[in-house]
Design a protein around this motif. Structure first.
Motif, PDB file in Angstrom:
ATOM      1  N   HIS A 172       0.822  -1.203   0.000  1.00 30.47           N
ATOM      2  CA  HIS A 172       0.000   0.000   0.000  1.00 30.47           C
ATOM      3  C   HIS A 172       0.860   1.259   0.000  1.00 30.47           C
ATOM      4  CE1 HIS A 172      -3.683  -2.293   1.809  1.00 30.47           C
ATOM      5  NE2 HIS A 172      -3.323  -2.711   0.618  1.00 30.47           N
ATOM      6  N   HIS A 202      -6.694   5.035  -6.754  1.00 31.49           N
ATOM      7  CA  HIS A 202      -6.716   3.614  -6.399  1.00 31.49           C
ATOM      8  C   HIS A 202      -6.379   3.398  -4.927  1.00 31.49           C
ATOM      9  CE1 HIS A 202      -6.427  -0.676  -6.753  1.00 31.49           C
ATOM     10  NE2 HIS A 202      -5.128  -0.688  -6.488  1.00 31.49           N
ATOM     11  N   ARG A 250      -9.421   3.989  -2.846  1.00 29.70           N
ATOM     12  CA  ARG A 250     -10.477   3.012  -3.130  1.00 29.70           C
ATOM     13  C   ARG A 250     -10.191   1.664  -2.463  1.00 29.70           C
ATOM     14  NH1 ARG A 250     -14.055   5.031  -6.506  1.00 29.70           N
ATOM     15  NH2 ARG A 250     -13.463   6.770  -7.859  1.00 29.70           N
ATOM     16  N   ILE A 251      -8.943   1.201  -2.501  1.00 32.98           N
ATOM     17  CA  ILE A 251      -8.665  -0.105  -1.896  1.00 32.98           C
ATOM     18  C   ILE A 251      -8.842  -0.050  -0.385  1.00 32.98           C
ATOM     19  CG2 ILE A 251      -7.122  -0.896  -3.741  1.00 32.98           C
ATOM     20  CD1 ILE A 251      -4.751  -0.208  -1.991  1.00 32.98           C
ATOM     21  N   HIS A 252      -8.615   1.128   0.209  1.00 36.10           N
ATOM     22  CA  HIS A 252      -8.809   1.226   1.649  1.00 36.10           C
ATOM     23  C   HIS A 252     -10.279   1.340   2.018  1.00 36.10           C
ATOM     24  CE1 HIS A 252      -4.481   1.704   1.717  1.00 36.10           C
ATOM     25  NE2 HIS A 252      -4.543   1.525   3.025  1.00 36.10           N
ATOM     26  N   GLU A 303     -12.431  -0.368   0.501  1.00 33.04           N
ATOM     27  CA  GLU A 303     -12.894  -1.746   0.336  1.00 33.04           C
ATOM     28  C   GLU A 303     -12.345  -2.700   1.389  1.00 33.04           C
ATOM     29  OE1 GLU A 303     -11.586  -2.525  -3.591  1.00 33.04           O
ATOM     30  OE2 GLU A 303     -13.020  -1.158  -4.527  1.00 33.04           O
ATOM     31  N   CYS A 304     -11.096  -2.493   1.852  1.00 33.04           N
ATOM     32  CA  CYS A 304     -10.465  -3.528   2.687  1.00 33.04           C
ATOM     33  C   CYS A 304     -10.319  -3.173   4.152  1.00 33.04           C
ATOM     34  CB  CYS A 304      -9.087  -3.909   2.124  1.00 33.04           C
ATOM     35  SG  CYS A 304      -7.758  -2.738   2.531  1.00 33.04           S
TER      36      CYS A 304
END
Length: 219
Positions: free
Chosen positions: A84, A161, A164-166, A168-169
């Motif tokens: 990350h 991105h 966005r990944i944070h 989601e996860c």
């Protein structure tokens, strides 16, 4: 209880003028760039915050569970993937930000120091409160609003991105810490006060961080 506390903290953060203006699309490029710069300086220490917290856990199983979160941050999780920190660094580069030349705001240093202070406490209730309820649990809602601010300024989704990944996860990361907190509270009900102290200190420091971003944009 944890859901109620998280909702309360999210509401406090979303009520800050910086986050409100991200959400309604009135935020400026300058404010967003300053936010990115200062957030990069804070988040550069994230794996070290997590390591400090892990070092004070007493249960080996809890250590392994949070170590999995750490591995995911470093790109060594079950699904692999890019670290990350590297994704964030690439985003910063794409925005043309030179972190070496950018000053570290006092409010950003306070957020860094607050996080380390509670994660280093021998009683892990402090650090779990700070890093779970005061940081990880609020990320999906907070980053969603910040994404809206960037999109209102014409930033393409693929450049966001990291955020966005944070969104989601990080619910998974927060859930892991909540489960540890719940068990610690069952074993020691007095730990709730320490947990809340860490969480509330982090929320206060993050609100001051946003104040610093807006003040920096006015200079």
């Amino acid at each position: 209880m944890y859901q109620r506390i998280t909702e309360e903290y999210v509401e406090r953060l979303r009520s800050h003028p910086f986050v409100q203006r991200c959400r309604d699309g009135s935020i400026t490029d300058r404010e967003l760039n300053i936010f990115l710069t200062q957030h990069a300086k804070y988040s550069a220490y994230f794996t070290r915050y997590l390591c400090a917290l892990i070092a004070n856990l007493h249960d080996a199983g809890d250590v392994m569970r949070l170590a999995e979160n750490l591995a995911e941050e470093l790109g060594f999780g079950e699904e692999g993937g890019e670290p990350h920190a590297r994704i964030f660094a690439r985003m910063i580069e794409q925005f043309g930000i030179d972190l070496q030349q950018a000053p570290l705001f006092d409010s950003t240093q306070k957020l860094i120091s607050t996080t380390f202070h509670y994660c280093k406490q021998p009683d892990p209730a402090y650090g779990l409160g700070a890093l779970c309820l005061g940081a990880e649990a609020i990320v999906p809602a907070l980053y969603s609003d910040i994404i809206s601010g960037f999109e209102a300024n014409g930033i393409a989704p693929e450049r966001l991105h990291f955020f966005r990944i944070h969104v989601e996860c990080d619910d998974d990361h927060a859930d892991t810490m909540r489960e540890i907190l719940q068990r610690l509270q069952q074993d020691n009900p007095q730990g709730e006060e320490r947990m809340l102290e860490g969480a509330q200190a982090m929320i206060a420091a993050r609100l001051a961080f946003f104040d610093g971003v807006m003040e920096g944009a006015r200079q």
